[in-house]
Structures are given as structure tokens and as C-alpha cells.
Design a protein around this motif. Structure first.
Motif, PDB file in Angstrom:
ATOM      1  N   PRO A  35       1.077  -1.251  -0.130  1.00  0.00           N
ATOM      2  CA  PRO A  35       0.083  -0.025   0.036  1.00  0.00           C
ATOM      3  C   PRO A  35       0.917   1.241  -0.034  1.00  0.00           C
ATOM      4  O   PRO A  35       0.249   2.317  -0.348  1.00  0.00           O
ATOM      5  CB  PRO A  35      -0.734  -0.118   1.393  1.00  0.00           C
ATOM      6  CG  PRO A  35      -0.930  -1.781   1.520  1.00  0.00           C
ATOM      7  CD  PRO A  35       0.531  -2.087   1.144  1.00  0.00           C
ATOM      8  N   TYR A  38       1.098   3.796  -3.048  1.00  0.00           N
ATOM      9  CA  TYR A  38       0.142   4.872  -3.427  1.00  0.00           C
ATOM     10  C   TYR A  38       0.159   5.960  -2.520  1.00  0.00           C
ATOM     11  O   TYR A  38       0.465   6.091  -1.349  1.00  0.00           O
ATOM     12  CB  TYR A  38      -1.380   4.222  -3.505  1.00  0.00           C
ATOM     13  CG  TYR A  38      -1.309   2.915  -4.134  1.00  0.00           C
ATOM     14  CD1 TYR A  38      -1.770   2.838  -5.599  1.00  0.00           C
ATOM     15  CD2 TYR A  38      -1.257   1.667  -3.577  1.00  0.00           C
ATOM     16  CE1 TYR A  38      -1.764   1.955  -6.251  1.00  0.00           C
ATOM     17  CE2 TYR A  38      -1.152   0.551  -4.346  1.00  0.00           C
ATOM     18  CZ  TYR A  38      -1.496   0.451  -5.795  1.00  0.00           C
ATOM     19  OH  TYR A  38      -1.464  -0.723  -6.351  1.00  0.00           O
ATOM     20  N   ASP A  43      -6.794   5.120  -2.460  1.00  0.00           N
ATOM     21  CA  ASP A  43      -6.179   3.861  -3.120  1.00  0.00           C
ATOM     22  C   ASP A  43      -5.434   3.155  -1.933  1.00  0.00           C
ATOM     23  O   ASP A  43      -5.194   1.960  -2.031  1.00  0.00           O
ATOM     24  CB  ASP A  43      -5.163   4.328  -4.227  1.00  0.00           C
ATOM     25  CG  ASP A  43      -5.871   5.049  -5.336  1.00  0.00           C
ATOM     26  OD1 ASP A  43      -6.929   4.662  -5.683  1.00  0.00           O
ATOM     27  OD2 ASP A  43      -5.296   6.121  -5.911  1.00  0.00           O
ATOM     28  N   VAL A  44      -4.643   4.104  -1.123  1.00  0.00           N
ATOM     29  CA  VAL A  44      -4.106   3.365   0.209  1.00  0.00           C
ATOM     30  C   VAL A  44      -5.248   2.205   0.894  1.00  0.00           C
ATOM     31  O   VAL A  44      -4.665   1.249   1.262  1.00  0.00           O
ATOM     32  CB  VAL A  44      -3.561   4.354   0.995  1.00  0.00           C
ATOM     33  CG1 VAL A  44      -2.824   3.337   2.301  1.00  0.00           C
ATOM     34  CG2 VAL A  44      -2.083   5.072   0.315  1.00  0.00           C
ATOM     35  N   GLU A  45      -6.277   2.727   1.231  1.00  0.00           N
ATOM     36  CA  GLU A  45      -7.372   1.924   1.710  1.00  0.00           C
ATOM     37  C   GLU A  45      -7.483   0.535   0.908  1.00  0.00           C
ATOM     38  O   GLU A  45      -7.722  -0.277   1.755  1.00  0.00           O
ATOM     39  CB  GLU A  45      -8.561   2.711   2.035  1.00  0.00           C
ATOM     40  CG  GLU A  45      -8.653   3.998   3.020  1.00  0.00           C
ATOM     41  CD  GLU A  45      -9.717   4.516   3.031  1.00  0.00           C
ATOM     42  OE1 GLU A  45     -10.123   5.234   4.101  1.00  0.00           O
ATOM     43  OE2 GLU A  45     -10.532   4.623   2.133  1.00  0.00           O
ATOM     44  N   ALA A  47      -5.757  -0.771  -1.330  1.00  0.00           N
ATOM     45  CA  ALA A  47      -4.647  -1.572  -1.506  1.00  0.00           C
ATOM     46  C   ALA A  47      -4.281  -2.387  -0.065  1.00  0.00           C
ATOM     47  O   ALA A  47      -3.884  -3.535  -0.064  1.00  0.00           O
ATOM     48  CB  ALA A  47      -3.586  -0.860  -2.066  1.00  0.00           C
ATOM     49  N   ALA A  48      -4.543  -1.695   0.885  1.00  0.00           N
ATOM     50  CA  ALA A  48      -4.449  -2.194   2.291  1.00  0.00           C
ATOM     51  C   ALA A  48      -5.465  -3.178   2.464  1.00  0.00           C
ATOM     52  O   ALA A  48      -4.954  -4.410   3.311  1.00  0.00           O
ATOM     53  CB  ALA A  48      -4.430  -1.285   3.345  1.00  0.00           C
ATOM     54  N   SER A  51      -4.422  -6.407   0.462  1.00  0.00           N
ATOM     55  CA  SER A  51      -2.968  -6.815   0.993  1.00  0.00           C
ATOM     56  C   SER A  51      -3.104  -7.633   2.501  1.00  0.00           C
ATOM     57  O   SER A  51      -2.431  -8.622   2.491  1.00  0.00           O
ATOM     58  CB  SER A  51      -1.927  -5.644   0.981  1.00  0.00           C
ATOM     59  OG  SER A  51      -1.834  -5.248  -0.336  1.00  0.00           O
ATOM     60  N   LEU A  70      -1.957  -6.160  -7.668  1.00  0.00           N
ATOM     61  CA  LEU A  70      -2.148  -4.645  -7.886  1.00  0.00           C
ATOM     62  C   LEU A  70      -1.661  -3.977  -9.094  1.00  0.00           C
ATOM     63  O   LEU A  70      -2.339  -2.924  -9.527  1.00  0.00           O
ATOM     64  CB  LEU A  70      -1.387  -4.059  -6.666  1.00  0.00           C
ATOM     65  CG  LEU A  70      -1.917  -4.468  -5.314  1.00  0.00           C
ATOM     66  CD1 LEU A  70      -0.682  -4.068  -4.276  1.00  0.00           C
ATOM     67  CD2 LEU A  70      -3.180  -3.649  -5.029  1.00  0.00           C
ATOM     68  N   TRP A 188      -2.825  -0.808  10.281  1.00  0.00           N
ATOM     69  CA  TRP A 188      -2.260   0.277   9.332  1.00  0.00           C
ATOM     70  C   TRP A 188      -2.925   1.337   9.171  1.00  0.00           C
ATOM     71  O   TRP A 188      -2.240   2.290   8.818  1.00  0.00           O
ATOM     72  CB  TRP A 188      -2.260  -0.843   7.914  1.00  0.00           C
ATOM     73  CG  TRP A 188      -1.516  -1.966   7.661  1.00  0.00           C
ATOM     74  CD1 TRP A 188      -0.409  -2.361   8.708  1.00  0.00           C
ATOM     75  CD2 TRP A 188      -1.335  -2.967   6.940  1.00  0.00           C
ATOM     76  NE1 TRP A 188       0.148  -3.642   8.517  1.00  0.00           N
ATOM     77  CE2 TRP A 188      -0.486  -3.740   7.218  1.00  0.00           C
ATOM     78  CE3 TRP A 188      -2.450  -2.966   5.636  1.00  0.00           C
ATOM     79  CZ2 TRP A 188      -0.063  -4.958   6.284  1.00  0.00           C
ATOM     80  CZ3 TRP A 188      -1.967  -4.247   4.676  1.00  0.00           C
ATOM     81  CH2 TRP A 188      -0.892  -5.093   5.166  1.00  0.00           C
TER      82      TRP A 188
END
Length: 290
Positions: A35, A38, A43-45, A47-48, A51, A70, A188
């Protein structure tokens, strides 16, 4: 909360472990690295969430597959989840195969995340709303899982309910699971920012977090007296967290990354080993050596 007699003995040892952990190096063997690709919070959320949910088994096996997934989602996984049709989500996920998880499971996870994004604007707004309403992390996590699993998944799964494997990826805390990967996702999002955790969800206090209880943290926790419980359950995760809260009431899971990587790296053996234990910061409080 009643003071814990061992707290003043254990805190210095865990602080030494934290100080000796090379976080940038350890991140290369951790799904949290992905994550960090990004910059946009949505996008972080997304992807996290992917993941963390798919981080089971050996990291050297699942992380390359996560990386390819991803890559297939392109520069904005949040936009893909929010705006894509079920057919497009299946197309994006078609190359993902890992143990019992396949493209339909990943597409269902993205479809659920997309529904939450459309309804709330972000995953964080959804979780934070539940936390404010319910005032309890476990209950808020259960409501969050319910929302991710609420859409009609017929276009992807052939039935209204999501695939059975999605329920493995998103275990419900109300059923007693330790929910390691979901609590990892919350760590995270809520802790930090400190270079590892992101600290995006500022309206949920780090003090409320529950330790992401995996086999490594559980085993080491038993070695140093964080718990006597033998099961990997929500009750055991709460038991470990209760002890950690005695060490740091405002940030009880700050030792989690260091503890888990002490086990993942193989530095901490499952038995007394004079060679490997020689330089361990936890040796003075480990039951094998005390």
C-alpha cells in the motif's frame, strides 16, 4: 485497570526489541510495503484491504501474487473498485490464484469495497461511522465486514451471497475469530504515520486497537507472559492486548510489527536455542531463560 506486576520488567525488553528492529528492511518481507506504493488515501485503503485480507500463509508466496494483482488494477485500485462493472472486476482479477483463493473471491472483495466507497466515500468513513455509533472496535469491525459482504454478488458468484472464500478472507469477529488480518488492516489505517502504519483514520483512537494475533505473536506472547491462553481466538487477542495496554495505554499494538517479525524472520525459535537466543532483546523475560 489493575496495574500489571510484570509491566515494568517487560516494557524495557520490548522497547529494546522495537529499537533494534530495522523497519525498512523488515517491510520488504511484509505486505504493508505494497500500500505504500500509493499516495491517494482511498487507493491506500483499498490496496491495504486487499493486501491484509490476502496475507495468509508464507509471505514469499502470497506477496508476489499480490504485487501482480495490484499491477493489474492499475494506478488507482479505489477507482477500479468503485467504478468497474462485475465483468471488469473479474477481468482484472482473472490472473490471481493463491491456494484456495481465486479470481471470483478477489472480484467479490473488490465489489464489496466498491459498494462501500460509493455509499460512504471511503472505507475509513464507513468504519469510523460504525465506531462512533457503536463505541466498540469489535462491534464496528463486525458492522464493517457486514457492509463489505452486503451487495448482491450474483453477477460474480452466481448467487446473492459472496463466495465462501470471501468469508475466509473477511472473518466476522462476532464468531470468535481473532481476525488477525482484519486487525492488521486496522493497525495500518489507524496507527501512525510512522513509516510502517499510515495513520489515515484519525477519528479512531489507536488505544482501541486489538493486536493482530498470528501464530508468531501468540507464541512469543506466551514465552514472555503476555497470555497463558493456548487458542488463537478473539479472547486471546484481547488478553494479549490487555497486557500490552498496561505497557502503553494510548498505543497498545505499537510492538506488534517488531514481535511478529521476530517470529517471521526465524530469529525466535519455537524452543530454547542458545545460538539463536543469544542476542535476543527478550531473552531476560523469556520463560526459557528466566
Amino acid at each position: 485497570m489493575k496495574p500489571w506486576a510484570r509491566a515494568e520488567l517487560i516494557r524495557p525488553a520490548l522497547d529494546r526489541l522495537l529499537d533494534s528492529t530495522d523497519a525498512p528492511e523488515r517491510m520488504r518481507g511484509d505486505p504493508v510495503e505494497l500500500p505504500h506504493r500509493y499516495s491517494d488515501p482511498q487507493d491506500v485503503e483499498v490496496a491495504a484491504l486487499l493486501s491484509a485480507a490476502l496475507a495468509y500463509g508464507r509471505v514469499d508466496l502470497f506477496k508476489p501474487r499480490l504485487t501482480r494483482l495490484l499491477d493489474a488494477l492499475g494506478p488507482s485500485p479505489a477507482a477500479v473498485a468503485r467504478d468497474s462493472t462485475p465483468v471488469e472486476l473479474l477481468r482484472r482479477a482473472r490472473g490471481f490464484e493463491y491456494r484456495m483463493t481465486g479470481p471470483r473471491d478477489v472480484a467479490c472483495l473488490l465489489y464489496g469495497a466498491g459498494a462501500v466507497l460509493r455509499a460512504h466515500g471511503s472505507l475509513g468513513a464507513c468504519f469510523t461511522g460504525h465506531y462512533r455509533r457503536l463505541g466498540d472496535l469489535r462491534a464496528a469491525l463486525g458492522a464493517f465486514v457486514d457492509e463489505l459482504c452486503a451487495p448482491d454478488f450474483t453477477p460474480i458468484a452466481g448467487a446473492r451471497a459472496p463466495t465462501r472464500r470471501l468469508k475466509h478472507l473477511l472473518p466476522h469477529p462476532g464468531r470468535g475469530s481473532a481476525c488477525k488480518r482484519l486487525n492488521l488492516f486496522l493497525r495500518w489505517m489507524i496507527r501512525g504515520p510512522d513509516g510502517v502504519d499510515f495513520g489515515l483514520w484519525r477519528d479512531v483512537p489507536a488505544a482501541a486497537l486489538v493486536v493482530p494475533l498470528d501464530t508468531h505473536v501468540h507464541r512469543i506472547g506466551r514465552f514472555i507472559g503476555l497470555t497463558r491462553r493456548k487458542d488463537l481466538s478473539w479472547k486471546t487477542a484481547e488478553d494479549v492486548t490487555r497486557r500490552l495496554r498496561s505497557l502503553d495505554a494510548g498505543d497498545p499494538v505499537r510492538y506488534d510489527f517488531a514481535l511478529s517479525h521476530l517470529g517471521i524472520s526465524g530469529t525466535c525459535a519455537a524452543r530454547k536455542d542458545a545460538r539463536r537466543c543469544a542476542g535476543c532483546p527478550l531473552k531476560p523475560i523469556c520463560r526459557y531463560w528466566v
